[in-house]
Design a protein around this motif. Structure first.
Motif, short mmCIF file in Angstrom:
data_model
loop_
_atom_site.label_atom_id
_atom_site.label_comp_id
_atom_site.label_asym_id
_atom_site.label_seq_id
_atom_site.Cartn_x
_atom_site.Cartn_y
_atom_site.Cartn_z
N LEU A 1 -114.47 -40.50 -44.08
CA LEU A 1 -113.24 -39.72 -44.08
C LEU A 1 -112.56 -39.85 -42.72
O LEU A 1 -111.34 -39.99 -42.62
N ARG A 2 -113.36 -39.82 -41.67
CA ARG A 2 -112.79 -39.96 -40.31
C ARG A 2 -112.13 -41.32 -40.13
O ARG A 2 -111.08 -41.45 -39.54
N ASP A 3 -112.79 -42.36 -40.68
CA ASP A 3 -112.24 -43.72 -40.54
C ASP A 3 -110.90 -43.86 -41.26
O ASP A 3 -110.18 -44.82 -41.00
N HIS A 4 -110.63 -42.98 -42.21
CA HIS A 4 -109.39 -43.10 -42.98
C HIS A 4 -108.44 -41.95 -42.69
O HIS A 4 -107.58 -41.61 -43.50
N TYR A 5 -108.61 -41.34 -41.54
CA TYR A 5 -107.78 -40.22 -41.10
C TYR A 5 -106.31 -40.62 -41.01
O TYR A 5 -106.04 -41.71 -40.52
N PRO A 6 -105.31 -39.84 -41.40
CA PRO A 6 -105.51 -38.59 -42.10
C PRO A 6 -105.50 -38.73 -43.64
O PRO A 6 -106.17 -37.99 -44.32
N TYR A 7 -104.72 -39.69 -44.17
CA TYR A 7 -104.49 -39.68 -45.63
C TYR A 7 -105.06 -40.90 -46.35
O TYR A 7 -104.77 -41.11 -47.52
N GLY A 8 -105.86 -41.70 -45.65
CA GLY A 8 -106.27 -42.99 -46.21
C GLY A 8 -107.13 -42.91 -47.46
O GLY A 8 -107.26 -43.90 -48.17
N MET A 9 -107.72 -41.74 -47.75
CA MET A 9 -108.57 -41.64 -48.94
C MET A 9 -107.82 -40.94 -50.09
O MET A 9 -108.40 -40.68 -51.14
N PHE A 10 -106.57 -40.59 -49.88
CA PHE A 10 -105.84 -39.89 -50.94
C PHE A 10 -105.60 -40.85 -52.11
O PHE A 10 -105.36 -42.04 -51.92
N ALA A 11 -105.66 -40.31 -53.33
CA ALA A 11 -105.55 -41.15 -54.51
C ALA A 11 -104.21 -40.98 -55.22
O ALA A 11 -103.97 -41.62 -56.24
N THR A 12 -103.37 -40.11 -54.70
CA THR A 12 -102.05 -39.92 -55.32
C THR A 12 -100.98 -40.15 -54.26
O THR A 12 -101.25 -40.00 -53.07
N PRO A 13 -99.75 -40.48 -54.68
CA PRO A 13 -98.66 -40.59 -53.70
C PRO A 13 -98.45 -39.23 -53.02
O PRO A 13 -98.70 -38.19 -53.63
N MET A 14 -97.99 -39.25 -51.77
CA MET A 14 -97.87 -38.00 -51.02
C MET A 14 -96.90 -37.02 -51.66
O MET A 14 -97.03 -35.82 -51.48
N ASP A 15 -95.94 -37.52 -52.44
CA ASP A 15 -95.00 -36.55 -53.02
C ASP A 15 -95.61 -35.76 -54.18
O ASP A 15 -95.01 -34.85 -54.72
N GLU A 16 -96.85 -36.10 -54.54
CA GLU A 16 -97.54 -35.28 -55.55
C GLU A 16 -98.47 -34.26 -54.90
O GLU A 16 -99.10 -33.45 -55.57
N VAL A 17 -98.58 -34.35 -53.57
CA VAL A 17 -99.49 -33.43 -52.86
C VAL A 17 -98.75 -32.14 -52.56
O VAL A 17 -97.65 -32.17 -52.00
N GLN A 18 -99.35 -31.02 -52.96
CA GLN A 18 -98.67 -29.73 -52.76
C GLN A 18 -99.26 -28.92 -51.62
O GLN A 18 -98.67 -27.95 -51.18
N ARG A 19 -100.46 -29.24 -51.21
CA ARG A 19 -101.02 -28.51 -50.07
C ARG A 19 -101.99 -29.39 -49.31
O ARG A 19 -102.65 -30.25 -49.90
N ILE A 20 -102.06 -29.15 -48.01
CA ILE A 20 -103.00 -29.88 -47.16
C ILE A 20 -103.83 -28.87 -46.38
O ILE A 20 -103.28 -27.90 -45.84
N HIS A 21 -105.13 -29.05 -46.37
CA HIS A 21 -106.02 -28.24 -45.53
C HIS A 21 -106.78 -29.18 -44.61
O HIS A 21 -106.79 -30.40 -44.82
N ALA A 22 -107.44 -28.62 -43.62
CA ALA A 22 -108.25 -29.45 -42.73
C ALA A 22 -109.40 -28.63 -42.19
O ALA A 22 -109.26 -27.42 -42.02
#
Ligand code: DLL
Length: 431
Positions: free
Chosen positions: A69-90
């Protein structure tokens, strides 16, 4: 209401397995297509999603580790386009960059669902008020519990962590029936009421939903007595969704926490070899997120040590996990002996003169690791009782196999949780 979603919580094991298999197959298609990291991992292992016919084949898939997960910081492991993301936590993480996780609309609905199930298992009912003392913000605790409680039909009091005086006032005046916070913060609240001479019998609060850090029966007895509540365990991690990955039932205390396995497929594996262990055996907990869209994970190595097993006498069919002994990366190795701080906590519980306010100081003297247990006594006079001190040291030596120095401290001298997770280890060895 005995269940939030009776149909899903009591599925027969066959039906559960079928659902998991169907969901796994969709998941594998999605990640293979949309997450370059997983495509690479599969290709390198000579695997194709079609090779995984069911959850029984899951062990063919390589683990995903925090470092990925660190190697793909911040969004490299996301499986959907960012416009489908409604919330981000960390999650903050002790070293380096935070771990970033994302949720689609559907992911947030699943999050609400598993937290709502968890709250009902903890004793909550629609119409009750939830004093939510988990931190709001990037941490998943505050907003996660908030969403599930709203879905259940509770009134949420979004207190967040900290400002203990204000928490006491709200607990007295707003009359919540349910509280959620870390177990160490429940200790702080309980001690603060006691200090002020406020009788907690007069509070409306009946149920506590405690988690986000390891805790044992020692703390359970203290906070149940101190706050006059029934306290249950809630477990979760931001990578998998947040709180609500698993939850203990308030009428089945001590028998483990239900993992909502229609959404999170669990395995326990050997810490050294990665081999899947039989039910009941202790190892590292690993999860595959069966339904997550934005941030799905395959065989995520949580580092948390526990065992899993089915409980035929339970209200629900889902598998249960034992309480977490500790994180394998927090395990101390002292003169060759593996040590989790919860092992010391369990011993402290056996001494009536002690409170479960303690910490372990680790130092190096003459090249040898030394552990000093600092623990508070209930009364000032007991703090000078050498007899108790010797008995504790002996019990630790007999049970854990390590000689430790024991220091008895007067009440209210060891640092307490100010609202969030409490670190019980002070490591003074040079790194
Ligand atoms: O702690 C999510 C959470 C919030 C759980 C509120 C429960 C209540 P993270 O900050 O990502 O997420 O930390 C996850 O905390 O891998 C465990 O090591 C530890 N942990 C969480 N719940 C428990 C628990 C939240 N009930 C990490 N018992 C996990 C023991 C726990 N350890």
């Amino acid at each position: 209401m005995e269940y939030f979603n009776k149909e899903k919580e009591t599925l027969s094991l066959d039906a559960l397995r079928n659902l998991q298999n169907k969901r796994l197959s969709h998941l594998l298609e999605r990640v293979y297509e949309n997450v370059p990291f997983y495509k690479r991992q599969f290709d390198q292992a000579g695997l194709h999603p079609d090779d995984i016919k069911s959850v029984d084949d899951i062990s063919k898939i390589p683990f995903t580790k925090k470092s990925d997960l660190r190697d793909h910081y911040p969004y490299g492991m996301f499986a959907t386009p960012m416009d489908e993301v409604q919330r981000i936590h960390a999650s903050s993480g002790t070293t380096g960059k935070p771990t970033v996780v994302g949720y689609t609309k559907n992911d947030l609905e699943v999050f609400d669902e598993v937290v709502a199930r968890s709250l009902v298992a903890a004793g909550a009912q629609p119409g009750m008020k939830l004093h939510n003392a988990y931190g709001y913000g990037l941490f998943t605790g505050g907003l996660g519990m908030h969403g599930g409680a709203t879905k259940l039909g509770m009134a949420v009091i979004p207190v967040s962590g900290g400002m203990t005086e204000r928490q006491l006032t709200i607990l007295q005046d707003f009359k919540p029936e349910v509280i959620c916070c870390t177990p160490s913060y429940a200790q702080t609240l309980s001690a603060s009421f006691l200090e002020k001479g406020i009788d907690t019998k007069d509070l409306a609060v009946k149920f506590g939903v405690l988690g986000a850090e390891p805790w044992t029966e020692a703390i359970r007895s203290q906070v149940e007595e101190g706050l006059q509540i029934t306290a249950t365990n809630i477990y979760g991690l931001s990578e998998i969704i947040g709180p609500g990955v698993s939850q203990e039932d308030f009428e089945e205390q001590g028998t483990g926490s239900y993992i909502w396995e229609d959404h999170f497929y669990p395995e326990v594996v050997d810490r050294d070899t990665g081999k899947v262990l039989p039910f009941g055996q202790e190892g590292v907990l690993v999860f595959t997120t069966l339904t997550k869209e934005a941030f799905p994970l395959l065989r995520y190595w949580t580092n948390d040590i526990c065992s899993i097993n089915y409980d035929a006498n339970a209200k629900r069919s889902h598998i249960k996990m034992s309480s977490i002994k500790g994180r394998s990366d927090d395990m101390l190795i002292i003169r060759g002996v593996n040590l989790f701080y919860t092992q010391v906590e369990e011993i402290i519980h056996q001494f009536g003169a002690l409170t479960p306010n303690y910490r372990l100081l680790v130092t190096k003297e003459k090249n040898m690791d030394q552990v000093c247990v600092e623990v508070e006594t209930k009364s000032h006079t007991d703090a000078a009782n050498n007899n108790i001190k010797d008995q504790i040291a002996l019990k630790i030596k007999d049970t854990i196999g390590l000689s430790m120095n024991v220091t008895l401290c007067s009440p209210n001298t060891i640092p307490k949780s100010q609202g969030g997770k409490l670190s019980r280890i002070v490591d003074r060895r040079e790194k």
